[in-house]
Design a protein around this motif. Structure first.
Motif, PDB file in Angstrom:
ATOM      1  N   THR A 196      -7.178   0.535  45.507  1.00  0.00           N
ATOM      2  CA  THR A 196      -7.058   1.817  46.212  1.00  0.00           C
ATOM      3  C   THR A 196      -7.698   1.712  47.587  1.00  0.00           C
ATOM      4  O   THR A 196      -8.825   1.255  47.716  1.00  0.00           O
ATOM      5  CB  THR A 196      -7.793   2.914  45.408  1.00  0.00           C
TER       6      THR A 196
ATOM      7  N   ILE B  54       4.285  -0.455  34.465  1.00  0.00           N
ATOM      8  CA  ILE B  54       4.143   0.339  33.246  1.00  0.00           C
ATOM      9  C   ILE B  54       2.964   1.303  33.393  1.00  0.00           C
ATOM     10  O   ILE B  54       3.104   2.501  33.194  1.00  0.00           O
ATOM     11  CB  ILE B  54       3.879  -0.579  32.030  1.00  0.00           C
ATOM     12  N   HIS B  56       0.848   1.697  36.113  1.00  0.00           N
ATOM     13  CA  HIS B  56       0.597   2.305  37.421  1.00  0.00           C
ATOM     14  C   HIS B  56       1.801   2.132  38.328  1.00  0.00           C
ATOM     15  O   HIS B  56       2.746   1.418  38.010  1.00  0.00           O
ATOM     16  CB  HIS B  56      -0.669   1.754  38.072  1.00  0.00           C
ATOM     17  N   ILE B  61       1.204  -2.617  44.225  1.00  0.00           N
ATOM     18  CA  ILE B  61       1.644  -3.917  44.723  1.00  0.00           C
ATOM     19  C   ILE B  61       2.133  -3.807  46.165  1.00  0.00           C
ATOM     20  O   ILE B  61       1.756  -4.607  47.012  1.00  0.00           O
ATOM     21  CB  ILE B  61       2.761  -4.477  43.807  1.00  0.00           C
TER      22      ILE B  61
END
Lengths: 452, 205
Positions: A196, B54, B56, B61
């Motif tokens: 993140t 699946i 996230h 990526i």
């Protein structure tokens, strides 16, 4: 099953390589769903999933083209992704967002990650609707009426509390304390680290927490002399049965700190679901993952917990590596945040007038210790001046600093803030690069306009 | 540093430039653009989508540019976290990631990607959408994965005139409760036309 077995099971790795037949222990991977009161083990799921081994290229059966396109031998025994057997309900992103201010920016939708930028943090105590959002798995919808907290492992007596029992058994404490994601500010690292990206200042907040001291609860259970770490496990789960449970452990010294809480309240209200309802750990000043949300089990251990969220994530190299290199073997767990500050006022690009005072305000904090001083600079760090700080306040609360600046010249002006902690550590110009992008704590800088 | 023009718009490129130009302190205003929601076409894209989207978003990526070493470390990490990947699949996935999301080299040009054998997988536009949007990570035709099989969905709603609209809305908004407690993620990026194509394909299973 004796204590030894439980503990050795606990220390086996959480992740299972689907290619391997080896299955980890029931105890380690138990998913306890407080709503149903049923304990389900991941062994069940995995055995079941492995049983469907014929289901090869998971999810792609209808697309023969895929197998062809791979031009490779058919993969063997990939576990088809299956949902957990008896999941609790979950909270939707929309429901979480409805309780947040419109200024909150979202950095990913699945899982939901959100934070407000520095200028929207100009509150002494972080309001609940500005507290950052970050989970590894889904947000579970747990019930206070059936929730239980178990304390086990290296204790004289295993204890189980309902919420009502916990609240009655120990004195309640309310204190203000920092919680900050380890990856807060990650976007500033060059080259970019994975994960993140957050905002330049990151995902952090300093609300008031209400709960009981973890120390009191551990003392009630009686800690064995060889105890060194305490692991927290929460009731969150992933979309698939094989998703590793998020288990983190903290050293006994932090667990016994008088400000480490088992909390049910936030800013004088109940914990919102997304922040861990009905119960969470608060290990203030430390990386957010130490503050296990949806807490249902505490296990006292004679070593740090072994599992993917301890051994592969939330780690930094012991000795810095060249930017872009992978994580070395001798990495250490992230614990207390290094000294950091942010400027909460003025907001970037606001206009001021020559000769009219500008109140520069901000927050400074450090994971352990205290803030000694904060300095500000209006000439890109050539010279620094002392800001006022409100010392005192709770041990792990951020400090508020302020400085009245009277602009003499028109034009674009920047302000830099630099905090120093009580051990003499100063915020750096640039934080040390590390593969997972943790602990960005470099000097914050805001630009504004001065008009004639 | 190479920047793939399709993936890193000017604002982000400027931030990267600033950071590289010796400025030690974080850029003043780093407003980033949203990374793409689907993986770029190329050899291995279907497998990577099916295994990696699946738990996230694909954006985990598409927002990243890593070295091959780091991708290998990341995939090992994801397997520890529970990603259902066989040992044989690891090199295929790492190759795809290290080719198209590389810190060290530009991804192959679009034309080269289009010539890759995966193009064959995508004749049917509905199937192409189901693959690109990672529906296949959670759904198969004839059995239950994370979500119900497309055939059982078709069976449940056969003859229901309101079904197409209901399913299109459900795919767009996500949600749980129709088949179990695990939620389907929302797919706000899908157009009504794309939703229509997928729903009518699903209803024919």
């Amino acid at each position: 099953m004796g204590l030894r077995d439980i503990l050795s099971a606990l220390r086996r790795p959480v992740g299972v390589h689907p290619g391997e037949k080896k299955i980890m222990s029931d105890k380690l991977t138990e998913h306890r769903h407080s709503d149903s009161g049923i304990t389900v083990t991941r062994r069940d799921f995995i055995t079941r999933v492995a049983g469907t081994g014929a289901a090869v290229a998971a999810g792609t059966a209808g697309f023969a083209a895929l197998a062809q396109a791979q031009g490779a031998p058919k993969p063997q025994a990939a576990a088809a992704p299956k949902p957990p057997a008896d999941p609790a309900g979950t909270i939707s992103n929309d429901a979480v967002k409805a309780e947040k201010v419109p200024e909150m920016q979202y950095h990913s939708e699945r899982p939901l990650t959100g934070s407000v930028s520095a200028e929207h943090h100009n509150y002494a105590v972080t309001p609940t609707d500005r507290m950052f959002v970050r989970n590894n798995l889904l947000t579970p919808d747990l019930s206070e009426a059936t929730h239980k907290l178990t304390i086990k492992g290296l204790v004289d007596r295993e204890l189980v509390f309902s919420m009502a029992e916990l609240k009655k058994a120990f004195p309640a404490v309310t204190l203000q304390g920092m919680v900050e994601c380890a990856g807060s500010g990650r976007q500033n690292f060059v080259p970019a680290a994975s994960g993140t990206r957050w905002l330049p200042t990151g995902g952090m907040g300093c609300p008031r927490w209400t709960g009981v001291r973890l120390r009191d609860v551990l003392n009630a259970a009686g800690i064995k002399p060889n105890a060194v770490h305490v692991a927290g496990q929460g009731g969150d789960f992933g979309v698939i049965a094989t998703a590793a449970p998020v288990i983190r452990s903290i050293p006994l010294s932090k667990a016994m700190d008088s400000d480490t809480l088992i909390a049910w309240g936030m800013n004088d209200g109940p914990l919102p679901k997304v922040h861990g309802f009905p119960l969470r750990l608060v290990a203030p000043g430390w990386v957010g993952s130490a503050s296990t949300k949806w807490l249902h089990t505490l296990t006292v251990l004679d070593a740090p917990f072994k599992g993917t969220y301890m051994d592969s994530s939330y780690r930094i190299p012991k000795h810095p590596v060249k930017p872009g290199e992978r994580m070395p073997k001798d990495a250490v767990s992230t614990e207390a945040w290094p000294v950091k500050s942010m400027i909460t006022h003025p907001a970037p690009n606001v206009a001021f007038k020559v000769g009219k005072p500008v109140l520069v305000e901000g927050r400074a904090w450090v994971g352990e210790g205290d803030i000694d001083r904060v300095e500000v600079s209006f000439n890109e760090g050539q010279t620094w001046q002392r800001a006022m700080i409100n010392s005192g306040g709770d041990k792990y609360a951020w400090r508020i600093f302020s400085f009245e600046f009277v602009p003499k010249n028109p034009g674009y002006t920047t302000v830099l803030a630099r905090a120093t902690d009580s051990r003499g550590n100063v915020q750096p110009m640039q934080s040390t690069w590390n593969p997972l992008g943790y602990f960005w704590n470099a000097i914050h800088r805001v630009g504004f306009v001065v008009e004639t | 540093m190479t920047i793939h023009r399709n993936f890193f718009p000017a604002a982000f490129a400027a931030a990267v430039f600033l950071a590289h130009s010796g400025m030690a302190i974080a850029p003043l205003a780093a407003q980033e653009q949203e990374p793409p929601r689907t993986l770029v076409q190329g050899r291995g894209v279907e497998l990577t989508t099916a295994r990696c989207v699946i738990c996230h978003d694909a954006q985990h990526i598409t927002r990243a540019k890593l070295s091959r070493e780091e991708w290998a470390f990341n995939v090992k990490n994801m397997i520890e976290r529970g990603a259902p990947i066989t040992p044989e699949e690891i090199p295929q996935i790492v190759d795809y990631l290290a080719t198209y999301y590389s810190r060290d080299s530009a991804p192959p040009a679009e034309s080269a990607a289009a010539e890759a054998p995966v193009a064959a997988a995508a004749e049917d536009p509905a199937q192409r959408l189901l693959t690109a949007n990672a529906c296949i990570a959670c759904h198969a035709v004839d059995r239950r994965l994370v979500g119900p099989g497309f055939r059982e969905i078709a069976q449940r709603y056969r003859g229901d005139s309101a079904a197409s609209e209901l399913l299109a809305r459900k795919i767009r908004d996500g949600g749980a409760g129709a088949w179990g407690q695990v939620p389907m993620p929302p797919h706000p990026q899908l157009t009504a036309a794309d939703l229509g194509l997928m729903v009518s394909w699903i209803m024919k299973q």
